[in-house]
Write a protein that holds these residues in place. Structure first.
Motif, mmCIF file in Angstrom:
data_model
loop_
_atom_site.group_PDB
_atom_site.id
_atom_site.type_symbol
_atom_site.label_atom_id
_atom_site.label_comp_id
_atom_site.label_asym_id
_atom_site.label_seq_id
_atom_site.Cartn_x
_atom_site.Cartn_y
_atom_site.Cartn_z
ATOM 1 N N HIS A 23 0.836 -1.204 0.000
ATOM 2 C CA HIS A 23 0.000 0.000 0.000
ATOM 3 C C HIS A 23 0.871 1.254 0.000
ATOM 4 O O HIS A 23 2.052 1.204 0.369
ATOM 5 C CB HIS A 23 -0.938 -0.004 1.201
ATOM 6 C CG HIS A 23 -1.875 -1.169 1.196
ATOM 7 N ND1 HIS A 23 -2.981 -1.214 0.385
ATOM 8 C CD2 HIS A 23 -1.853 -2.342 1.870
ATOM 9 C CE1 HIS A 23 -3.617 -2.365 0.573
ATOM 10 N NE2 HIS A 23 -2.943 -3.072 1.462
ATOM 11 N N LEU A 24 0.280 2.349 -0.381
ATOM 12 C CA LEU A 24 0.987 3.629 -0.502
ATOM 13 C C LEU A 24 1.782 4.005 0.741
ATOM 14 O O LEU A 24 2.887 4.525 0.641
ATOM 15 C CB LEU A 24 -0.009 4.751 -0.801
ATOM 16 C CG LEU A 24 -0.667 4.741 -2.174
ATOM 17 C CD1 LEU A 24 -1.814 5.743 -2.215
ATOM 18 C CD2 LEU A 24 0.347 5.036 -3.257
ATOM 19 N N ASP A 25 1.213 3.765 1.918
ATOM 20 C CA ASP A 25 1.853 4.200 3.158
ATOM 21 C C ASP A 25 2.645 3.117 3.866
ATOM 22 O O ASP A 25 3.127 3.333 4.981
ATOM 23 C CB ASP A 25 0.810 4.809 4.105
ATOM 24 C CG ASP A 25 0.314 6.152 3.614
ATOM 25 O OD1 ASP A 25 1.118 6.887 3.001
ATOM 26 O OD2 ASP A 25 -0.860 6.474 3.832
ATOM 27 N N ASP A 26 2.810 1.963 3.230
ATOM 28 C CA ASP A 26 3.709 0.956 3.799
ATOM 29 C C ASP A 26 5.124 1.512 3.754
ATOM 30 O O ASP A 26 5.478 2.295 2.863
ATOM 31 C CB ASP A 26 3.656 -0.348 2.994
ATOM 32 C CG ASP A 26 2.396 -1.150 3.259
ATOM 33 O OD1 ASP A 26 1.738 -0.924 4.300
ATOM 34 O OD2 ASP A 26 2.062 -2.010 2.425
ATOM 35 N N ASN A 27 5.942 1.103 4.727
ATOM 36 C CA ASN A 27 7.321 1.599 4.717
ATOM 37 C C ASN A 27 8.226 0.665 3.927
ATOM 38 O O ASN A 27 7.843 -0.454 3.571
ATOM 39 C CB ASN A 27 7.836 1.850 6.139
ATOM 40 C CG ASN A 27 7.889 0.582 6.965
ATOM 41 O OD1 ASN A 27 8.097 -0.509 6.456
ATOM 42 N ND2 ASN A 27 7.714 0.731 8.269
ATOM 43 N N LEU A 28 9.419 1.141 3.645
ATOM 44 C CA LEU A 28 10.347 0.379 2.815
ATOM 45 C C LEU A 28 10.897 -0.852 3.530
ATOM 46 O O LEU A 28 11.346 -1.791 2.890
ATOM 47 C CB LEU A 28 11.482 1.270 2.311
ATOM 48 C CG LEU A 28 11.041 2.424 1.415
ATOM 49 C CD1 LEU A 28 12.257 3.088 0.768
ATOM 50 C CD2 LEU A 28 10.048 1.991 0.367
ATOM 51 N N LYS A 29 10.810 -0.883 4.859
ATOM 52 C CA LYS A 29 11.185 -2.096 5.579
ATOM 53 C C LYS A 29 10.250 -3.235 5.188
ATOM 54 O O LYS A 29 10.702 -4.370 4.955
ATOM 55 C CB LYS A 29 11.160 -1.891 7.087
ATOM 56 C CG LYS A 29 11.547 -3.175 7.824
ATOM 57 C CD LYS A 29 11.719 -2.985 9.289
ATOM 58 C CE LYS A 29 12.138 -4.224 10.031
ATOM 59 N NZ LYS A 29 12.238 -5.485 9.348
ATOM 60 N N THR A 30 8.963 -2.940 5.071
ATOM 61 C CA THR A 30 7.994 -3.948 4.631
ATOM 62 C C THR A 30 8.341 -4.442 3.235
ATOM 63 O O THR A 30 8.343 -5.643 2.966
ATOM 64 C CB THR A 30 6.568 -3.357 4.645
ATOM 65 O OG1 THR A 30 6.261 -2.936 5.974
ATOM 66 C CG2 THR A 30 5.541 -4.353 4.162
ATOM 67 N N VAL A 31 8.651 -3.514 2.346
ATOM 68 C CA VAL A 31 9.020 -3.861 0.973
ATOM 69 C C VAL A 31 10.283 -4.722 0.967
ATOM 70 O O VAL A 31 10.339 -5.761 0.299
ATOM 71 C CB VAL A 31 9.219 -2.589 0.121
ATOM 72 C CG1 VAL A 31 9.784 -2.918 -1.245
ATOM 73 C CG2 VAL A 31 7.905 -1.828 0.003
ATOM 74 N N LYS A 32 11.279 -4.327 1.729
ATOM 75 C CA LYS A 32 12.534 -5.086 1.802
ATOM 76 C C LYS A 32 12.270 -6.493 2.316
ATOM 77 O O LYS A 32 12.801 -7.470 1.781
ATOM 78 C CB LYS A 32 13.553 -4.366 2.684
ATOM 79 C CG LYS A 32 14.908 -5.078 2.732
ATOM 80 C CD LYS A 32 15.892 -4.320 3.610
ATOM 81 C CE LYS A 32 17.253 -4.962 3.660
ATOM 82 N NZ LYS A 32 17.313 -6.392 3.802
ATOM 83 N N ASP A 33 11.478 -6.627 3.349
ATOM 84 C CA ASP A 33 11.163 -7.949 3.912
ATOM 85 C C ASP A 33 10.484 -8.842 2.875
ATOM 86 O O ASP A 33 10.804 -10.028 2.758
ATOM 87 C CB ASP A 33 10.277 -7.821 5.144
ATOM 88 C CG ASP A 33 10.999 -7.214 6.339
ATOM 89 O OD1 ASP A 33 12.245 -7.161 6.335
ATOM 90 O OD2 ASP A 33 10.302 -6.794 7.292
ATOM 91 N N ILE A 34 9.571 -8.273 2.106
ATOM 92 C CA ILE A 34 8.872 -9.050 1.067
ATOM 93 C C ILE A 34 9.861 -9.505 -0.002
ATOM 94 O O ILE A 34 9.874 -10.673 -0.394
ATOM 95 C CB ILE A 34 7.716 -8.241 0.453
ATOM 96 C CG1 ILE A 34 6.607 -8.026 1.487
ATOM 97 C CG2 ILE A 34 7.166 -8.952 -0.794
ATOM 98 C CD1 ILE A 34 5.535 -7.045 1.052
#
Length: 150
Positions: free
Chosen positions: A15-26
């Motif tokens: 989602h738009l407001d997810d942080n890049l840590k979430t993206v990195k983990d994925i």
């Protein structure tokens, strides 16, 4: 061949407001290179693993990591995503995807419904797999027809 026969699904999205840590983990846990950005199940953008690497500190996960490096993971998805991605409907032909890859600087093409709901995603690797499979099948058919007794 229709693109919906080639696309990868289900899609993985953020989602738009997810942080890049979430993206990195994925990305760290998955075997793919693109995430779709959605809001209310409508496609708004794409993030590649390269986008992520450009946006975060190269010191993350190393002995040189400092608090300011880790802070780069607090950036939000909407700050780095590619907006207005080039998309195709599921009924599109594989050759339409090839044309888009050849004439645009994109490494994936989201496959969406008329309402821009993500249905799948296609990368140039998916296209290469189709070409290779067809070539292998053709070679096998030629080999078997050459071995047929007359």
């Amino acid at each position: 061949m229709r693109i919906d026969k080639v696309m990868t699904q289900p899609v993985v999205s953020v989602h738009l407001d997810d942080n890049l840590k979430t993206v990195k983990d994925i990305f760290d846990q998955g075997r793919f290179h693109h995430l779709l950005v959605v809001e209310n199940n409508v496609l708004l953008g794409v993030i590649s693993d390269r986008d992520l690497l450009k946006a975060i500190s190269p010191n993350i996960g190393t002995v040189n990591e400092r608090a300011k490096d880790e802070a780069s993971l607090n950036k939000k998805v909407h700050q780095i995503m590619s907006r207005k991605p080039i998309c195709l409907p599921p009924s599109a032909d594989v050759y339409e995807a090839i044309h888009l890859f050849n004439h645009n600087k994109v490494s994936c093409i989201p496959i969406v419904s008329e309402e821009r709901v993500p249905l799948g995603i296609v990368s140039w690797r998916d296209i290469f797999r189709v070409i290779e499979a067809r070539h292998t099948l053709k070679q096998a058919n030629l080999k078997s027809s050459n071995n047929q007794p007359e």
